[in-house]
Design a protein around this motif. Structure first.
Motif, PDB file in Angstrom:
ATOM      1  N   ARG B   2       0.744  -1.276  -0.020  1.00 30.88           N
ATOM      2  CA  ARG B   2      -0.074  -0.110  -0.130  1.00 30.88           C
ATOM      3  C   ARG B   2       0.962   1.084  -0.092  1.00 30.88           C
ATOM      4  O   ARG B   2       0.355   2.147  -0.726  1.00 30.88           O
ATOM      5  CB  ARG B   2      -0.875   0.050   1.204  1.00 30.88           C
ATOM      6  CG  ARG B   2      -2.352  -0.585   1.004  1.00 30.88           C
ATOM      7  CD  ARG B   2      -3.398  -0.371   2.043  1.00 30.88           C
ATOM      8  NE  ARG B   2      -4.153  -1.449   1.958  1.00 30.88           N
ATOM      9  CZ  ARG B   2      -5.333  -1.386   1.276  1.00 30.88           C
ATOM     10  NH1 ARG B   2      -5.542  -0.295   0.383  1.00 30.88           N
ATOM     11  NH2 ARG B   2      -5.894  -2.510   1.076  1.00 30.88           N
ATOM     12  N   LYS B   3       1.729   1.288   0.794  1.00 29.75           N
ATOM     13  CA  LYS B   3       2.880   2.372   0.707  1.00 29.75           C
ATOM     14  C   LYS B   3       3.297   2.639  -0.754  1.00 29.75           C
ATOM     15  O   LYS B   3       3.578   3.887  -1.076  1.00 29.75           O
ATOM     16  CB  LYS B   3       4.047   2.136   1.713  1.00 29.75           C
ATOM     17  CG  LYS B   3       3.669   2.996   3.166  1.00 29.75           C
ATOM     18  CD  LYS B   3       5.144   2.905   3.936  1.00 29.75           C
ATOM     19  CE  LYS B   3       4.746   1.588   5.090  1.00 29.75           C
ATOM     20  NZ  LYS B   3       5.938   1.596   5.726  1.00 29.75           N
ATOM     21  N   LEU B   4       3.845   1.649  -1.150  1.00 31.16           N
ATOM     22  CA  LEU B   4       4.149   1.680  -2.660  1.00 31.16           C
ATOM     23  C   LEU B   4       3.252   2.507  -3.477  1.00 31.16           C
ATOM     24  O   LEU B   4       3.499   3.412  -4.243  1.00 31.16           O
ATOM     25  CB  LEU B   4       4.410   0.407  -3.239  1.00 31.16           C
ATOM     26  CG  LEU B   4       5.453   0.417  -4.398  1.00 31.16           C
ATOM     27  CD1 LEU B   4       7.011   0.744  -4.041  1.00 31.16           C
ATOM     28  CD2 LEU B   4       5.903  -0.980  -4.868  1.00 31.16           C
ATOM     29  N   ARG B   6       0.828   4.244  -2.650  1.00 33.52           N
ATOM     30  CA  ARG B   6       0.415   5.724  -2.205  1.00 33.52           C
ATOM     31  C   ARG B   6       1.804   6.658  -2.736  1.00 33.52           C
ATOM     32  O   ARG B   6       1.507   7.809  -3.156  1.00 33.52           O
ATOM     33  CB  ARG B   6       0.376   5.700  -0.640  1.00 33.52           C
ATOM     34  CG  ARG B   6      -0.712   6.966  -0.309  1.00 33.52           C
ATOM     35  CD  ARG B   6      -0.822   6.656   1.285  1.00 33.52           C
ATOM     36  NE  ARG B   6      -1.307   5.597   1.751  1.00 33.52           N
ATOM     37  CZ  ARG B   6      -1.194   4.795   2.850  1.00 33.52           C
ATOM     38  NH1 ARG B   6      -0.524   5.653   3.848  1.00 33.52           N
ATOM     39  NH2 ARG B   6      -1.766   3.971   3.107  1.00 33.52           N
ATOM     40  N   LYS B   7       2.840   6.031  -2.619  1.00 33.29           N
ATOM     41  CA  LYS B   7       3.787   6.901  -3.276  1.00 33.29           C
ATOM     42  C   LYS B   7       3.917   7.143  -4.698  1.00 33.29           C
ATOM     43  O   LYS B   7       4.076   8.130  -5.204  1.00 33.29           O
ATOM     44  CB  LYS B   7       5.184   6.275  -2.841  1.00 33.29           C
ATOM     45  CG  LYS B   7       6.566   7.128  -2.730  1.00 33.29           C
ATOM     46  CD  LYS B   7       7.502   6.536  -2.270  1.00 33.29           C
ATOM     47  CE  LYS B   7       8.711   7.506  -2.580  1.00 33.29           C
ATOM     48  NZ  LYS B   7      10.111   6.737  -2.540  1.00 33.29           N
ATOM     49  N   TYR B   8       3.571   5.814  -5.296  1.00 34.55           N
ATOM     50  CA  TYR B   8       3.510   6.035  -6.918  1.00 34.55           C
ATOM     51  C   TYR B   8       2.217   5.732  -7.366  1.00 34.55           C
ATOM     52  O   TYR B   8       2.140   4.740  -7.687  1.00 34.55           O
ATOM     53  CB  TYR B   8       4.322   5.273  -7.603  1.00 34.55           C
ATOM     54  CG  TYR B   8       5.763   5.619  -7.186  1.00 34.55           C
ATOM     55  CD1 TYR B   8       6.603   4.912  -6.458  1.00 34.55           C
ATOM     56  CD2 TYR B   8       6.638   6.850  -7.492  1.00 34.55           C
ATOM     57  CE1 TYR B   8       7.980   5.000  -5.956  1.00 34.55           C
ATOM     58  CE2 TYR B   8       7.802   7.039  -7.405  1.00 34.55           C
ATOM     59  CZ  TYR B   8       8.432   6.155  -6.536  1.00 34.55           C
ATOM     60  OH  TYR B   8       9.732   6.535  -6.041  1.00 34.55           O
TER      61      TYR B   8
END
Lengths: 357, 344, 290
Positions: B2-4, B6-8
């Motif tokens: 999910r962090k990935l 959100r970042k991209y």
């Protein structure tokens, strides 16, 4: 009486060379399935050099049609039925030469555009191509109309951006990355980039917040004054005219009904329509008086009322108003009105426009 | 993960597109497979019968032959078994099976031989009509009140409605037979050897003029009309008015502003059209006896060669979807608005 | 809807042309039996061998007879009738399904939309022509209804996509939001707000489906891969080609069905463009309101 002499009756100002543009009996109509919509129907106007001229009137009275018409941007189903729009180019301190913008060949009018007459349109949001960078949209006009080198043109562009309070980084951006106010400023920057003699601004701030509006108005006025160019400012907002304009022309139902210096218009409006317009502005502070407003609805361009077009809504209507269209006459020096309440122009025995038709 | 995302956020967009890509291809192939198999016909039996009729003898062990062929072509078992077997074979092993029209040549080989011809013919036609169509369409839109523009438009409307085979018919009739200007059959004269020699190339070129013309006439009209519509709908757009108000030459306004804004959908359309090349032009190729995919398909349909038919359809589906995918993947790079929208 | 059509008529010359030509052909198709009954009595128009072959035009056979011994005028009239009927029927089915799917997809959104959209795309991606040909080849005796259904199977996705796109833009429109906020139920919104504005697109979609179906039908028939038991214009083209009318000097046998088809396609396209012209004010030469 000849058309020449008639023109003399309408002339104001200090003489030929001061006149920038003369619009004579301009009619721009739209073809519809129900007949012709006569958006601009007999407009006479004289614009002086270096003034800020405010074109006022309700929505739908034909202001934008007029503004675009002058530039030759009328598109089907609209067309120019008749009339002239003569632009005077200065060739020396005391002489200028005029040419009719409406009958110019396409190539000439293209050369006139931007270099001599620039346009700040309504709704800058839509006016910038979404897939092209800002810089290109300013530079392309510069390249088209001048021989400036790339560096000189870019320098000029950044100069103009600075003039309207925009960062140089804006140049590489796309329109959708800018706010409404910024986009409007871009159009102003573009308009002044070639130092034109005339800028026509059509409701440039209507879609913006009041605060932004204020700032932009001020900027525009400063630029106009400092660059000594003529500005025709079109808006329905009387308050803006009060701030910006030197002279203003009130338009109603396709014709000019009153043309006077701003201060006098506000102090002593002559035409009943102008009076109505001004009384609809609530005054902050002071007594609480009744808002007068103007009764009735604006008429349809498909079917203007007979005689004076304001007669169905005029509180001072007379018999003659229903039958005869009042000509635009100079009733005190510098003030023109088209109303039967003021039947005699200062030049006394000049025949009316009607009689000459 | 999910962090990935959100970042991209653009990764989410890409995953989505890829996922849809595979599902759609799979689904399309499944539908086609069942469509073909559900049609009540028995190609092998028909073939054997026609052989019997042709050579007027009863083949002993005709049944054995039929069964053996059935196995070769994977037609044994229930429909479901056939399906899973086929899908496994194609997806996992990448094998399209043996063809019927040229048994035992594998389908792949047939296709590989035919593809270059189709690609050559169609890419030339498509690119030609696209470029011309865009330019003419934009001009027609820009000068839309002139009589020339009107006649171009009306002619295009008329031509786009005439099916391409009819145009081909007329071209063959007049240019081929009547005036004997151009050859009407084959891709090249049999007497020349294949290779990079001048005679061969000349022959190929002259043989392809008629088919290209037939295709171009119709698709050109289509592009002209769609570009014209697009540009016209943009014309009222204020940015064109503004460009005009700036006193730019009409050509510059047309190309730099009108066309550029219309380009995007048209470029998408081009990609998709190129993608659809692979189904070959069934009619045109058959009419001109052109050894491309369309011709192969024609022969395959005639005896209901499942494998070849599916093979060509797989090729076609994959290429259209891939073209569409490429467009979707590239879109953020091309259209600045989408980039911003994705970021949001 | 009626006022919409009236306005289109007034606003667009193309529309007028399209409507007139199309009406001509439809009327012709409708009264066709009256016209050919006198010639062939109660027999089926497709029946071969009733008359002599290749009789040149005469009083009894205004256009002569064809290579199968059928009266040509009857051929064309019956063919026109059938072709239009197939096109119409296929168009109705395709539009009907397409509208329902497209509407549902756009209105419901979410996973319903994703699923329906993917199914729609699957069908669009399949090259329909080869499959149609395959189906047609194997079933030599196809009825009009079956043929229409088959044609409709491949054209409904296009309808669905267009309608979906339209409804999606409409969903965001202020008047829909207004209706929702003022508490109107879903169905009420659909019928009062969305559908009326959808009408022109429904009509255009329908017209496209009809043309698409006819083109596909002609495509199959003209190369002889379709059923030969019912006469259609496409079939006539195929026969004409096969008989080599060009070398026989009777080119009109080929030209008549071709021109009829081209005119019909053009008429329907003109109607579509006329509607487009009315809807998009910038395409107009004459406006309807100011």
């Amino acid at each position: 009486m000849s058309a020449q002499a008639m023109t003399q009756t309408k002339r104001q100002g200090t003489g030929d060379v001061q006149t920038l543009m003369e619009i004579k009996d301009l009619r721009i109509w739209y073809r519809t399935t129900r007949g012709n919509a006569k958006a601009v129907d007999g407009v006479d106007l004289i614009i002086q050099r270096n003034e800020v001229f405010g074109l006022a009137g309700e929505s739908g009275c034909g202001k934008t049609t007029l503004a675009r018409g002058i530039l030759g941007l009328t598109k089907l189903p609209g067309y120019v039925e008749s009339g002239e729009a003569i632009y005077y180019r200065r060739i020396s301190d005391s002489t200028s030469v005029g040419s009719d913008l409406l009958t110019m060949p396409a190539r000439e009018i293209r050369q006139m555009r931007w270099r001599h007459i620039a346009y700040i349109p309504q709704g800058a949001m839509n006016v910038l191509s979404p897939v092209t960078r800002i810089e290109k949209q300013i530079l392309d006009a510069i390249y088209e109309h001048s021989d400036m080198s790339k560096e000189a043109a870019r320098a000029r562009m950044f100069e103009c951006l600075e003039m309207v309070g925009l960062e140089p980084t804006v140049a590489r951006m796309y329109p959708h990355e800018l706010s409404g106010g910024m986009k409007q400023r871009v159009t102003i920057a573009a308009a002044v980039s070639l130092k034109p003699g005339l800028i026509i601004a059509d409701e440039p701030t209507t879609a913006l917040d009041v605060n932004v509006q204020q700032v932009i108005l001020q900027e525009l006025k400063d630029i106009a004054k400092s660059m000594e160019l003529t500005l025709i400012y079109v808006t329905h907002d009387m308050a803006v005219h009060a701030e910006m304009a030197d002279r203003m022309g009130i338009m109603y139902s396709g014709v000019m009904v009153e043309v006077s210096p701003v201060i006098e218009t506000f102090k002593e409006p002559l035409h009943p329509y102008t009076q109505g317009l001004l009384s609809s502005i609530p005054a902050i502070g002071g007594d609480r008086s009744r808002m007068m407003g103007i009764p009735g609805n604006a008429p349809s361009p498909l079917d203007w009322p007979s005689g004076c077009r304001f007669h169905p809504r005029c509180p001072k209507v007379m018999e003659i108003c229903r039958e005869q269209h009042p000509p635009l006459l100079e009733v005190t020096p510098g003030r023109l009105v088209a109303c039967h309440l003021y039947p005699t122009p200062i030049s006394g025995a000049a025949p009316t426009f009607e009689e000459l038709k | 993960m999910r962090k990935l995302l959100r970042k991209y956020p653009i990764l989410g967009y890409y995953f989505n597109k890829l996922f849809t890509y595979f599902i759609t291809i799979f689904g399309a192939l499944t539908i086609t497979f069942f469509m073909f198999r559900l049609i009540p016909t028995n190609p092998i039996q028909n073939w054997v019968r026609s052989l019997e009729r042709q050579y007027s003898y009863k083949v002993e062990g005709a049944d054995a032959m039929i069964n053996r062929y059935k196995e070769e072509f994977g037609l044994t078992g229930t429909l479901w078994q056939q399906y899973t077997r086929y899908m496994y074979q194609v997806i996992v092993k990448g094998d399209l099976g043996p063809s019927f029209i040229a048994f035992p040549t594998p389908v792949q080989d047939l296709l590989i031989k035919a593809i270059p011809w189709t690609v050559a013919l169609l890419s030339v036609s498509i690119l030609l009509s696209w470029v011309l169509g865009l330019l003419i369409g934009a001009a027609a839109a820009w000068f839309r009140d002139s009589p020339i523009s009107d006649s171009i438009t009306n002619t295009s409307i008329a031509l786009s409605q005439v099916p391409s085979y009819l145009i081909a018919l007329f071209l063959v009739l007049f240019l081929g037979y009547q005036w004997k200007l151009l050859p009407t059959r084959g891709a090249f004269d049999g007497q020349y050897t294949i290779g990079w020699n001048w005679d061969f190339i000349k022959s190929v070129a002259s043989h392809s003029i008629l088919p290209v013309m037939a295709i171009v006439v119709v698709s050109l009209s289509g592009w002209i009309l769609s570009t014209r519509s697009l540009v016209i709908s943009n014309i009222g757009e204020d940015y064109l008015l503004y460009a005009e108000a700036k006193g730019l030459k009409p050509g510059k306004v047309m190309v730099g502003y009108a066309l550029r804004n219309a380009m995007l959908p048209q470029a998408t359309g081009l990609a998709l059209t190129l993608g659809s090349m692979m189904s070959g032009q069934l009619l045109i190729e058959n009419m001109f006896v052109y050894p491309g995919l369309g011709q192969v398909m024609g022969r395959a349909i005639a005896i209901f060669d499942y494998n070849t038919m599916m093979g060509i359809i797989i090729l076609s589906v994959v290429s259209v979807m891939t073209a569409s995918l490429i467009v979707d993947l590239l879109l953020p790079a091309i259209d600045p608005r989408i980039r911003t929208a994705i970021r949001a | 809807m009626l006022s919409f059509l009236k306005n289109c008529w007034r606003a667009s010359g193309k529309f007028k042309f399209g409507v007139i030509v199309l009406t001509f052909f439809i009327l012709l198709a409708v009264v066709a039996p009256l016209l050919y009954r006198p010639i062939i009595g109660n027999l089926s128009p497709a029946r071969p061998g009733v008359f002599g072959r290749w009789i040149p035009p005469s009083a009894k056979h205004p256009l002569g007879t064809d290579g199968h011994g059928r009266d040509l005028l009857t051929d064309y009239l019956a063919g026109l009738r059938t072709t239009l009927y197939i096109g119409f029927l296929a168009g109705v089915i395709a539009s009907g399904v397409g509208i329902m799917v497209g509407f549902l997809s756009a209105y419901k959104g979410g996973w319903v939309d994703s699923v329906l959209l993917t199914i729609t795309n699957m069908l669009i991606v399949i090259p329909s022509y080869p499959i149609l040909v395959a189906i047609a080849m194997v079933t030599p005796e196809l009825g009009v209804a079956s043929m229409s259904i088959i044609l409709a199977i491949f054209s409904w996705p296009f309808s669905a996509r267009t309608i979906r796109a339209q409804v999606m833009t409409m969903k965001e429109r202020p008047y829909v939001e207004l209706a929702k906020v003022s508490g109107q139920g879903d169905w009420a919104i659909i019928f009062t707000e969305i559908l009326p504005n959808l009408t022109p697109y429904l009509l255009m979609g329908f017209a496209f489906s009809v043309v698409g179906a006819m083109v596909a039908e002609v495509g199959i028939e003209a190369i002889g891969l379709g059923p030969s038991n019912i006469i259609t214009l496409g079939l006539m083209i195929n026969f004409a080609n096969g008989w080599g009318v060009y070398s026989m000097g009777r080119l009109e046998v080929l030209l008549i069905p071709v021109s009829a088809l081209v005119l019909i396609f053009m008429a329907i396209t003109m109607i579509n463009r006329g509607m487009e012209e009315y809807l998009n004010p910038r395409l107009q030469k004459v406006t309807t309101e100011k």
